[in-house]
Every structure is written in structure tokens, then in C-alpha cells.
Design a protein around this motif. Structure first.
Motif, mmCIF file in Angstrom:
data_model
loop_
_atom_site.group_PDB
_atom_site.id
_atom_site.type_symbol
_atom_site.label_atom_id
_atom_site.label_comp_id
_atom_site.label_asym_id
_atom_site.label_seq_id
_atom_site.Cartn_x
_atom_site.Cartn_y
_atom_site.Cartn_z
ATOM 1 N N ALA A 15 5.303 53.172 17.404
ATOM 2 C CA ALA A 15 4.711 52.118 16.851
ATOM 3 C C ALA A 15 3.252 52.021 16.468
ATOM 4 O O ALA A 15 2.727 51.480 15.586
ATOM 5 N N ALA A 16 2.414 52.520 17.555
ATOM 6 C CA ALA A 16 0.877 52.756 17.488
ATOM 7 C C ALA A 16 0.585 53.535 16.058
ATOM 8 O O ALA A 16 -0.426 53.338 15.708
ATOM 9 N N PHE A 17 1.399 54.523 15.934
ATOM 10 C CA PHE A 17 1.104 55.317 14.752
ATOM 11 C C PHE A 17 1.431 54.628 13.537
ATOM 12 O O PHE A 17 0.984 54.708 12.468
ATOM 13 N N PHE A 18 2.396 53.747 13.694
ATOM 14 C CA PHE A 18 2.858 53.147 12.341
ATOM 15 C C PHE A 18 1.913 52.141 11.888
ATOM 16 O O PHE A 18 1.665 52.069 10.732
ATOM 17 N N ILE A 19 1.376 51.314 12.893
ATOM 18 C CA ILE A 19 0.332 50.417 12.408
ATOM 19 C C ILE A 19 -0.957 50.787 11.615
ATOM 20 O O ILE A 19 -0.874 50.341 10.354
ATOM 21 N N PRO A 20 -1.554 51.737 11.825
ATOM 22 C CA PRO A 20 -2.734 52.216 11.004
ATOM 23 C C PRO A 20 -2.252 52.946 9.603
ATOM 24 O O PRO A 20 -2.931 52.527 8.705
ATOM 25 N N GLY A 21 -1.255 53.690 9.694
ATOM 26 C CA GLY A 21 -0.536 54.256 8.488
ATOM 27 C C GLY A 21 -0.003 53.008 7.439
ATOM 28 O O GLY A 21 -0.216 53.119 6.454
ATOM 29 N N PHE A 22 0.348 52.073 8.092
ATOM 30 C CA PHE A 22 1.025 50.978 7.247
ATOM 31 C C PHE A 22 -0.068 50.348 6.785
ATOM 32 O O PHE A 22 -0.120 50.139 5.449
ATOM 33 N N ALA A 23 -1.288 49.766 7.284
ATOM 34 C CA ALA A 23 -2.299 49.102 6.873
ATOM 35 C C ALA A 23 -3.214 49.762 5.955
ATOM 36 O O ALA A 23 -3.540 49.489 4.684
ATOM 37 N N ALA A 24 -3.174 51.126 6.069
ATOM 38 C CA ALA A 24 -4.157 51.885 5.174
ATOM 39 C C ALA A 24 -3.365 52.168 4.073
ATOM 40 O O ALA A 24 -4.023 51.920 2.857
ATOM 41 N N ALA A 25 -2.006 52.134 3.880
ATOM 42 C CA ALA A 25 -1.318 52.352 2.818
ATOM 43 C C ALA A 25 -1.341 51.061 1.822
ATOM 44 O O ALA A 25 -0.957 51.114 0.829
ATOM 45 N N VAL A 26 -1.189 49.878 2.571
ATOM 46 C CA VAL A 26 -1.488 48.610 1.980
ATOM 47 C C VAL A 26 -2.467 48.492 0.839
ATOM 48 O O VAL A 26 -2.444 48.015 0.072
ATOM 49 N N TRP A 27 -3.495 49.047 1.581
ATOM 50 C CA TRP A 27 -4.823 49.292 0.654
ATOM 51 C C TRP A 27 -4.794 49.915 -0.571
ATOM 52 O O TRP A 27 -5.461 49.553 -1.469
ATOM 53 N N ALA A 149 5.065 51.374 -0.336
ATOM 54 C CA ALA A 149 6.276 50.688 -1.209
ATOM 55 C C ALA A 149 6.468 49.216 -1.306
ATOM 56 O O ALA A 149 6.450 48.762 -2.346
ATOM 57 N N MET A 150 6.021 48.707 0.079
ATOM 58 C CA MET A 150 6.193 47.197 -0.125
ATOM 59 C C MET A 150 5.264 46.653 -1.020
ATOM 60 O O MET A 150 5.368 45.603 -1.777
ATOM 61 N N THR A 151 3.864 47.029 -0.943
ATOM 62 C CA THR A 151 2.890 46.570 -1.593
ATOM 63 C C THR A 151 3.077 46.839 -3.057
ATOM 64 O O THR A 151 2.799 46.106 -3.952
ATOM 65 N N ALA A 156 4.372 44.800 -8.503
ATOM 66 C CA ALA A 156 5.192 45.132 -9.525
ATOM 67 C C ALA A 156 6.010 43.716 -10.162
ATOM 68 O O ALA A 156 6.305 43.504 -11.144
ATOM 69 N N LEU A 157 6.286 43.062 -8.993
ATOM 70 C CA LEU A 157 7.237 41.750 -9.123
ATOM 71 C C LEU A 157 6.287 40.622 -9.645
ATOM 72 O O LEU A 157 6.619 39.501 -9.786
ATOM 73 N N GLY A 158 4.778 40.876 -9.637
ATOM 74 C CA GLY A 158 4.053 39.772 -9.998
ATOM 75 C C GLY A 158 3.367 39.148 -9.113
ATOM 76 O O GLY A 158 2.581 38.081 -9.050
ATOM 77 N N LEU A 163 -1.400 38.015 -1.532
ATOM 78 C CA LEU A 163 -0.115 37.693 -0.935
ATOM 79 C C LEU A 163 0.408 38.832 -0.213
ATOM 80 O O LEU A 163 0.862 38.927 0.930
ATOM 81 N N ALA A 164 0.460 39.974 -0.842
ATOM 82 C CA ALA A 164 0.805 41.211 -0.309
ATOM 83 C C ALA A 164 0.054 41.733 0.930
ATOM 84 O O ALA A 164 0.657 41.968 1.758
ATOM 85 N N ALA A 165 -1.296 41.413 1.036
ATOM 86 C CA ALA A 165 -2.083 41.627 2.073
ATOM 87 C C ALA A 165 -1.519 40.748 3.130
ATOM 88 O O ALA A 165 -1.551 41.289 4.377
ATOM 89 N N VAL A 166 -1.370 39.369 2.935
ATOM 90 C CA VAL A 166 -0.616 38.499 3.968
ATOM 91 C C VAL A 166 0.314 38.889 4.659
ATOM 92 O O VAL A 166 0.815 38.847 5.706
ATOM 93 N N VAL A 167 1.476 39.301 3.746
ATOM 94 C CA VAL A 167 2.780 39.887 4.116
ATOM 95 C C VAL A 167 2.500 41.037 5.194
ATOM 96 O O VAL A 167 3.299 40.919 6.236
ATOM 97 N N ALA A 168 1.619 41.802 4.850
ATOM 98 C CA ALA A 168 1.508 43.180 5.743
ATOM 99 C C ALA A 168 0.832 42.589 7.066
ATOM 100 O O ALA A 168 1.227 43.263 7.884
ATOM 101 N N VAL A 169 0.029 41.775 6.975
ATOM 102 C CA VAL A 169 -0.594 41.065 8.388
ATOM 103 C C VAL A 169 0.683 40.473 9.221
ATOM 104 O O VAL A 169 0.646 40.823 10.322
ATOM 105 N N VAL A 170 1.441 39.986 8.540
ATOM 106 C CA VAL A 170 2.652 39.341 9.431
ATOM 107 C C VAL A 170 3.299 40.390 10.136
ATOM 108 O O VAL A 170 3.533 40.436 11.245
ATOM 109 N N ALA A 171 3.743 41.513 9.402
ATOM 110 C CA ALA A 171 4.503 42.768 9.945
ATOM 111 C C ALA A 171 3.571 43.452 10.933
ATOM 112 O O ALA A 171 4.341 43.727 11.831
#
Length: 379
Positions: A15-27, A149-151, A156-158, A163-171
């Protein structure tokens, strides 16, 4: 010493590895939107991206020293909070200065987390008595895949970038709440130095890490821009390059420990760097967007197990104590994140993005040619 079970610590490390990978990829898919919002050209974007790498680089030695005194859990909680605070702001900053300041804070959180998670991973791997490093790093890639992928899908859905950043923060918050209790809390050493300069083979490993992180950073920060400007992809779909890169890297790392054991670390690093070099050249030289995606896939395949192998070698070397060698290698390796995006931007401004990425390919070729010397220095 933490009281949680070994299995719980292993899951928490993932989980610790997942968090920075996820956050950087959202950017990553948000970069073209931030570039347009702040009115940046290629050179200016490279300079602003320098702030992210600077924050990471400066935070790593401090994170290593604090972890030795406070334990992994406390430091990772603070860095996660910093990531969560900065991420939504990246979608709102309207000027180069404000974007650079937020990127500095965001980079500090990412860099500190990257350093501490590797310190935790080395300890957990040692306690398990078996190779686990590539598997842990796979979850950084899984996080990257999920974030990109999420972002990309939301855009792509508009959906608006904020909003994409806020969804990432919740996760991220939900994930941290579920696993932080199993992050290790023991203190490694009370007298660890704030900054340990790498020397000998530790310096060698750090330089190779610098090049590989530079290549990964080039894909993260410039793949979408390259696909838009050089391959005429729509901005909302240009994040596909980073998604493909991360997907291939993720799958490769999931089986990486067994692959490295069969090939040996020297061949795994050398063949991986050569394959990544070819991938960059393919993306640059063939003028078709789908070939560029294939090239990014080859970069992901090639780079997948290089960094985990380098961290394992850092744990094996005897030149420096592990408690200071790991932060030193992490800091020098992530200097590639500091230099890479900026250098790509400057070269792209004076020539083209394609030529800048070709230069990255040549650096990877140098990694492939240096592995025999690396293994000699470890003996």
C-alpha cells in the motif's frame, strides 16, 4: 518494534508503494491542462517541472534521517498528508509561480514517501527471508496504472481536472486509513546523518538509478505532450502513453523476482536498459501514434526490474551502512526526476521533443554497457 504480523506488514508495504505511484500518475495526464492554464511553452514547462524534482530531492535526505529517529509509520503519515493537500491544487494553479510552488510541495511528499517506503521494504524483505523487492515495486506501478487510467477516463468523459484530483485524494485517504497501522514504527538508529554522500559502488548504483529515473520521468511528464504535439492525439486521450507504459511495467514487475533470479541481476539490468533504449527510439523515429504507444510499452518492459535490482544490490554492498546507503541511492537516483523533465524541456525548446527523447535513449544505452563493471565493483 511494530507488533503487526509479517503478512500484514507486507500488505501495508504494498500500500505504501501504491500511494506515491498513484498520486504521481494522476498528475501525468493533467500536465497538458496545467501547461495551457498557466500559459507555458516547452521550455517554461520544463522549468516549472523542475520544482517537482527539487522538492523530491530536498525531502529525501530529511525523510531518511527522520525515519531513523521516528520510524517509518510517522514519516509516511506526514508525507501522505502532504501529497493529499497538494494534489487538488495542481489542477487550479493559474500562473507559473503558483504551479511551481505547489509542485514543489507535491514533489516533497512524493520524494519523501519514495525514500521511506524503500527503507521499510528492505526491512520487510529481510524478515521474510525471500526476494520481494520487485513485487513491492510492482505496486508502485499498479498505483501508476490506476492513477493514470482513472484520470484519463474521467477526463475523456468530460470531468474537470480538479474533479479528477479530488477523486484521487479520496482514494489515497481511504487506503492510508486502512494500512497505516501496519507500517513499521521501530527506530533504526538515533545517530543517522542528515545527508550521506554516496561513495564507491553506492555512487555507481546511484548514477545508474539516476538515468533510469530520468527515463521514467520523461515518460511521466512528457509522453502526453509528445503524443499531442508530435503525433496529433487528442489531449483527453494523450494519457494513454503513460497508461501503456505503466501497464507493461506492472505486469513485468509482478513476476520480476523470479525473472531476476533466472537471469541474474547483471543481465536483468543490462537487457532491460537495452530494451528501453530501443523503445524510446521506436517512439521517436516512426511517425505513427500506435507505434509510439508500442515504444512506451517497450520502455516499461525494459525499465521494470532495473530499479528494484539496484535497491537489492544496495542492500548487498558493504561500502556504506544500509541505513544511510538506501537514502543516498534514493536521493541520487531521484535526481534524475529533478534533471530529466527540465532537460527534456530545454532540449525540446531548442530542437524538438523527439530529439530530447532520443538523448534519453542514448543514456539508457550507457546503462546497458556498464553492468559488467557494476558487478565487478560489488565483489
Amino acid at each position: 518494534m511494530t507488533s503487526s504480523s509479517p503478512r500484514s506488514q507486507q500488505h501495508a508495504t504494498r500500500a505504501a508503494f501504491f500511494i506515491p505511484g498513484f498520486a504521481a500518475a494522476v498528475w501525468a495526464p493533467l500536465v497538458p491542462f496545467a501547461k495551457t492554464r498557466a500559459g507555458l511553452d516547452d521550455a517554461a514547462l520544463g522549468l516549472v517541472l523542475l520544482c517537482l524534482g527539487t522538492g523530491s530531492l530536498l525531502a529525501m535526505p530529511l525523510a531518511g534521517a527522520l525515519t531513523a529517529r521516528q520510524g517509518c509509520r510517522r514519516v509516511m503519515l506526514v508525507t501522505t498528508a502532504l501529497i493529499v493537500a497538494m494534489l487538488p491544487l495542481l489542477a487550479w494553479m493559474p500562473t507559473p509561480l503558483s504551479l511551481g510552488l505547489v509542485l514543489f510541495g507535491f514533489g516533497a511528499g512524493i520524494g519523501a514517501m519514495d525514500c521511506v517506503m524503500n527503507m521499510q521494504a528492505v526491512a520487510v524483505e529481510r524478515d521474510s527471508g525471500r526476494a520481494m523487492m520487485s513485487g513491492f515495486h510492482a505496486f508502485y506501478s499498479i498505483g501508476g496504472l490506476a492513477g493514470a487510467a482513472m484520470t484519463t477516463l474521467l477526463l475523456a468523459l468530460g470531468a474537470a481536472p480538479w474533479l479528477a484530483a479530488v477523486v484521487a485524494v479520496v482514494a489515497i485517504v481511504l487506503l492510508a486509513l486502512g494500512f497505516a497501522g501496519h507500517w513499521r514504527s521501530e527506530r533504526v538508529a538515533q545517530d543517522a546523518p542528515l545527508l550521506a554522500w554516496p561513495r564507491g559502488v553506492v555512487l555507481f548504483i546511484g548514477v545508474l538509478g539516476f538515468v533510469v529515473f530520468l527515463a521514467e520521468g520523461a515518460v511521466m511528464d512528457w509522453s502526453a505532450v509528445f503524443l499531442i504535439e508530435a503525433r496529433a492525439m487528442a489531449p483527453a486521450r494523450a494519457g494513454a502513453g503513460f497508461v501503456v507504459f505503466t501497464l507493461v511495467m506492472t505486469v513485468t514487475r509482478l513476476w520480476g523476482d523470479g525473472l531476476v533470479e533466472r537471469l541474474g541481476r547483471q543481465r536483468a539490468i543490462g537487457l532491460g536498459a537495452a530494451l528501453a533504449c530501443i523503445g524510446f527510439l521506436l517512439a521517436v523515429l516512426v511517425p505513427a501514434w500506435w507505434v509510439a504507444l508500442l515504444g512506451y510499452a517497450m520502455v516499461g518492459l525494459g525499465c521494470a526490474n532495473i530499479v528494484p535490482a539496484l535497491f537489492s544490490l544496495t542492500g548487498q554492498q558493504k561500502v556504506m551502512p544500509e541505513s544511510v546507503a538506501i537514502p543516498a541511492v534514493t536521493t541520487l537516483g531521484y535526481a534524475g526526476v529533478l534533471a530529466g523533465p527540465a532537460l527534456v524541456g530545454f532540449v525540446a525548446h531548442s530542437s524538438s521533443i523527439g530529439i530530447a527523447l532520443a538523448c534519453v535513449a542514448m543514456a539508457l544505452a550507457g546503462v546497458a554497457l556498464s553492468t559488467r563493471s557494476l558487478m565487478r565493483n560489488l565483489r
